[in-house]
Design an enzyme around this catalytic site. Structure first.
Site, PDB file in Angstrom:
ATOM      1  N   ARG A   4       0.823  -1.213   0.000  1.00  0.00           N
ATOM      2  CA  ARG A   4       0.000   0.000   0.000  1.00  0.00           C
ATOM      3  C   ARG A   4       0.862   1.269   0.000  1.00  0.00           C
ATOM      4  O   ARG A   4       0.516   2.266  -0.610  1.00  0.00           O
ATOM      5  CB  ARG A   4      -0.990  -0.005   1.165  1.00  0.00           C
ATOM      6  CG  ARG A   4      -0.369  -0.050   2.540  1.00  0.00           C
ATOM      7  CD  ARG A   4      -1.468   0.031   3.593  1.00  0.00           C
ATOM      8  NE  ARG A   4      -0.915   0.035   4.946  1.00  0.00           N
ATOM      9  CZ  ARG A   4      -1.585   0.435   6.015  1.00  0.00           C
ATOM     10  NH1 ARG A   4      -2.826   0.863   5.901  1.00  0.00           N
ATOM     11  NH2 ARG A   4      -1.035   0.404   7.203  1.00  0.00           N
ATOM     12  N   SER A  11      -5.738   4.602   4.688  1.00  0.00           N
ATOM     13  CA  SER A  11      -5.447   3.162   4.638  1.00  0.00           C
ATOM     14  C   SER A  11      -4.972   2.728   3.260  1.00  0.00           C
ATOM     15  O   SER A  11      -4.020   1.967   3.123  1.00  0.00           O
ATOM     16  CB  SER A  11      -6.710   2.359   4.994  1.00  0.00           C
ATOM     17  OG  SER A  11      -7.192   2.749   6.255  1.00  0.00           O
ATOM     18  N   GLU A  70     -19.132   4.570  -2.016  1.00  0.00           N
ATOM     19  CA  GLU A  70     -18.345   3.869  -3.033  1.00  0.00           C
ATOM     20  C   GLU A  70     -19.040   3.810  -4.396  1.00  0.00           C
ATOM     21  O   GLU A  70     -18.388   3.898  -5.439  1.00  0.00           O
ATOM     22  CB  GLU A  70     -18.023   2.444  -2.568  1.00  0.00           C
ATOM     23  CG  GLU A  70     -17.131   2.355  -1.337  1.00  0.00           C
ATOM     24  CD  GLU A  70     -17.898   2.481  -0.024  1.00  0.00           C
ATOM     25  OE1 GLU A  70     -19.138   2.596  -0.058  1.00  0.00           O
ATOM     26  OE2 GLU A  70     -17.252   2.475   1.037  1.00  0.00           O
ATOM     27  N   PHE A 104     -15.030  -4.032  -1.024  1.00  0.00           N
ATOM     28  CA  PHE A 104     -16.121  -3.091  -1.324  1.00  0.00           C
ATOM     29  C   PHE A 104     -16.137  -2.715  -2.809  1.00  0.00           C
ATOM     30  O   PHE A 104     -17.187  -2.511  -3.411  1.00  0.00           O
ATOM     31  CB  PHE A 104     -15.997  -1.816  -0.480  1.00  0.00           C
ATOM     32  CG  PHE A 104     -15.815  -2.072   0.992  1.00  0.00           C
ATOM     33  CD1 PHE A 104     -16.403  -3.173   1.600  1.00  0.00           C
ATOM     34  CD2 PHE A 104     -15.038  -1.230   1.763  1.00  0.00           C
ATOM     35  CE1 PHE A 104     -16.229  -3.422   2.965  1.00  0.00           C
ATOM     36  CE2 PHE A 104     -14.851  -1.468   3.126  1.00  0.00           C
ATOM     37  CZ  PHE A 104     -15.448  -2.562   3.728  1.00  0.00           C
ATOM     38  N   ASP A 161      -9.494  -7.359  10.686  1.00  0.00           N
ATOM     39  CA  ASP A 161     -10.851  -6.827  10.471  1.00  0.00           C
ATOM     40  C   ASP A 161     -11.839  -7.933  10.129  1.00  0.00           C
ATOM     41  O   ASP A 161     -13.049  -7.736  10.169  1.00  0.00           O
ATOM     42  CB  ASP A 161     -10.850  -5.749   9.385  1.00  0.00           C
ATOM     43  CG  ASP A 161     -10.468  -4.382   9.950  1.00  0.00           C
ATOM     44  OD1 ASP A 161     -10.766  -4.155  11.139  1.00  0.00           O
ATOM     45  OD2 ASP A 161      -9.877  -3.559   9.225  1.00  0.00           O
ATOM     46  N   ARG A 203      -2.437  -4.948   1.777  1.00  0.00           N
ATOM     47  CA  ARG A 203      -2.065  -4.108   2.914  1.00  0.00           C
ATOM     48  C   ARG A 203      -0.648  -4.454   3.373  1.00  0.00           C
ATOM     49  O   ARG A 203       0.021  -3.645   4.001  1.00  0.00           O
ATOM     50  CB  ARG A 203      -3.040  -4.393   4.052  1.00  0.00           C
ATOM     51  CG  ARG A 203      -2.860  -3.542   5.278  1.00  0.00           C
ATOM     52  CD  ARG A 203      -3.852  -3.974   6.351  1.00  0.00           C
ATOM     53  NE  ARG A 203      -3.950  -2.991   7.415  1.00  0.00           N
ATOM     54  CZ  ARG A 203      -3.073  -2.867   8.397  1.00  0.00           C
ATOM     55  NH1 ARG A 203      -2.034  -3.654   8.459  1.00  0.00           N
ATOM     56  NH2 ARG A 203      -3.238  -1.936   9.332  1.00  0.00           N
TER      57      ARG A 203
END
Lengths: 311, 277
Positions: free
Chosen positions: A6, A33, A54, A79, A113, A163
């Site tokens: 990232r 993020s 989004e 998402f 998460d 990530r």
């Protein structure tokens, strides 16, 4: 030592996008993020944080693309390939507009998460869209190239990032080409065709397998669409067994694409699929998740042995 | 600000002809959406014949104004207006929804000259129009972007996401139009999903609102002229319309949203529209 993908992405957006006035970047309140905020700081007039919206973000990108911009759409992969899909299909795919959908936190890289934030279907979904190209880079150098290429190639695209830190596979002298997989290790007994995180894991697995007298070829298939079908068929012919490896469901992703290519060419050989097996995950340490859900180096070792035995 | 008498008469004459031609085409094809095509007639005609800077000889001109027909099912009326502007021959209307036609059931920006955005799935058109508006602003273009929403379409949450963003990004080159005909596919808007005070909702989101009779070309013209003077805010023209306008038995009837026109209804409609042969 590798870098967090990232961070590489955020820096690459600035490196290649800063001086190109057509590059615009959108985020939906996750820019800290996804690291799109790095571009937002460098070029605030070309950065649009739309809030937690989004669907709106992706459709806005379609509008921006239709007036000549190169929009990078940023949010978590889970998402993007769901809420963002309608506009990706209607405006990117159907209208051939150069929307660059960037799925941060691919696979289970957002480990703690939990399943709501894991993306295990995104590659399958996005590669099914006509005109879309799909890239899953495996290290920092390749991630940079993928961003640069997205700016230069006026196609709708899905870039699946992570990530996490990926080990360095390439040096800055390596060259990449769309639709061309890269052989990162030679071997004669089987070929592991991997993408993203799994390229590094396949190389680790290769070391283990060597001890047992099995030599695997490892292909980094960072461009899942268009797929390097010729290389897939060649690997089947030269090594006699294929194992796909991806941080994704074994349904419809890289493995699916490889199997389609093999069957269409009549080049079927024993094939194994490494990835999650039609299941959601859970929260926990990333390494533990990889082990339990079957996409760690050991899973590659097991699947290679099983597949080679079937030759 | 009113239209010159001559221009007004010209627009009214065009609208009369467009209604006849669209009903003709929909009867021929036995597929397509009459209700919403008839309600949006004056809105599209006024925009394309008094406002929009477009060039049929150069449909991709960079600094042209854009129009997004968010309610893409009204494509037949858009196609008829674009044909009159010269983007393609009027005779091509006969190919609407035909195999291998450029005139797809819903607008396609790749296929059809003059169509600025592919639409059909409801709810994303306003966001796409906003993206266009912001992109044009980055290029310091004076071009404006129009987005035609259906009042059933504003059931979609994405529309309200776009409303927030348009205000945040000060899209004063964006002008939305609500084709407020009060009827959607399954019934009246009140029955299917009551939206409450629609004007108050848009105002609460920070939009400049202008309410007018959506079948009065004078009123529409002055609304669009006013919209051009608004700075720092997006504008929405809340155009009161009648679904199926011009054909008495289609007016206000959800049954005519997307129904094929039978021979008897066609003959009656043509008589009312002044198009009987």
């Amino acid at each position: 030592m590798g870098k967090a993908i990232r961070d590489v992405y955020g820096d690459a957006l600035v490196k290649f996008g800063k001086d190109n006035k057509n590059v615009v970047v959108l985020d939906a309140d996750l820019s800290g993020s996804t690291k799109s905020a790095v571009f937002g700081k460098a070029c605030p007039e070309r950065f649009f944080n739309v809030g937690i919206a989004e669907a709106n973000m992706t459709a806005m990108a379609g509008g921006l693309a239709s007036v000549g911009k190169i929009p990078f759409v940023n949010t978590f992969a889970s998402f993007l390939a769901t809420i963002g899909l309608l506009s990706a299909r209607a405006l990117g795919s159907y209208s051939k507009l150069p929307i660059k959908m960037v799925g941060a936190y691919g696979g289970m890289s957002d480990a703690y998460d939990g399943p709501s934030h894991h993306a295990l279907e995104d590659i399958a979904v996005m590669r099914s869209l006509p005109n879309f190209k799909v890239f899953v880079p495996c290290d920092a150098t390749e991630t940079e190239w993928v961003v640069k290429n997205a700016i230069e190639d006026a196609s709708p695209m899905y870039l699946r990032l992570s990530r996490d830190v990926f080990p360095d596979i390439y040096s800055e002298n390596d060259v990449f080409e769309e639709g061309k997989g890269k052989i990162v290790r030679e071997g004669k007994d089987a070929t592991v065709i991997a993408c993203g995180l799994m390229v590094g894991h396949a190389l680790k697995a290769a070391e283990e397998l060597t001890k047992e007298g099995i030599e695997i070829r490892v292909v980094d298939m960072f461009c899942i669409k268009p797929l390097d079908k010729e290389l897939v068929v060649r690997c089947a012919k030269e090594t006699g067994a294929i194992i796909s490896a991806e941080e994704h469901s074994i349904i419809g992703g890289l493995g699916g694409a490889v199997a389609e290519a093999l069957c269409a060419a009549g080049a079927q050989v024993p094939m194994g699929f490494v990835g999650t097996n039609d299941t959601h995950g859970e929260c926990g340490p990333y390494a533990k998740l990889q082990e339990k859900y079957g996409f760690d180096p050991a899973a590659v070792v097991r699947k290679v042995k099983e597949t080679v035995a079937a030759k | 600000m009113n239209l010159p008498m001559e221009k007004k008469a010209q627009l009214q004459q065009l609208c009369k002809q467009f209604r006849i031609d669209v009903i003709e085409t929909l009867h021929q094809r036995q597929t397509g959406h009459p209700g919403g095509s008839l309600s949006v007639c004056e809105i599209l005609t006024t925009l394309y014949f008094t406002q929009m800077n477009v060039d049929p000889a150069n449909p991709a001109k960079a600094d042209r104004d854009r129009l997004v027909l968010c309610k893409g099912h009204a494509a037949p009326m858009l196609y008829r207006v674009l044909a009159e502007k010269g983007f393609f021959p009027v005779e091509e209307m006969k190919t609407l929804r035909c195999f291998e036609s450029r005139l797809q059931g819903h607008p396609c920006s790749l296929e059809t000259p003059g169509v600025d955005a592919s639409t059909g799935p409801l709810g994303i058109g306003l966001s796409a129009a906003l993206g266009m508006a912001l992109g044009l602003k980055l290029d310091n273009s004076d071009a404006r972007v129009y987005a035609i929403l259906g009042d059933g379409e504003i059931n979609e949450g994405t529309v309200w996401e776009a409303c927030m963003s348009a205000v945040k990004f000060k899209a004063d080159n964006l002008c939305a139009v609500l084709d407020w005909n009060g009827v959607q596919l399954d019934g009246t808007a009140e029955e299917i999903m009551p939206m409450g005070d629609i004007r108050a909702k848009f105002e609460a989101f920070g939009w400049h609102c202008i309410e007018c009779d959506g079948h009065d070309v004078d009123a529409l013209y002055s609304a669009f002229e006013e919209a051009k003077t608004v700075k720092g805010l997006p504008t929405i023209v809340l155009a009161h319309t009648i679904k199926g306008k011009g054909v008495s038995f289609m007016e206000g009837k959800n049954g005519w949203h997307g129904k094929a026109i039978d021979d008897e209804s066609y003959a009656k409609a043509m008589e009312e529209l002044g198009g009987a042969k």
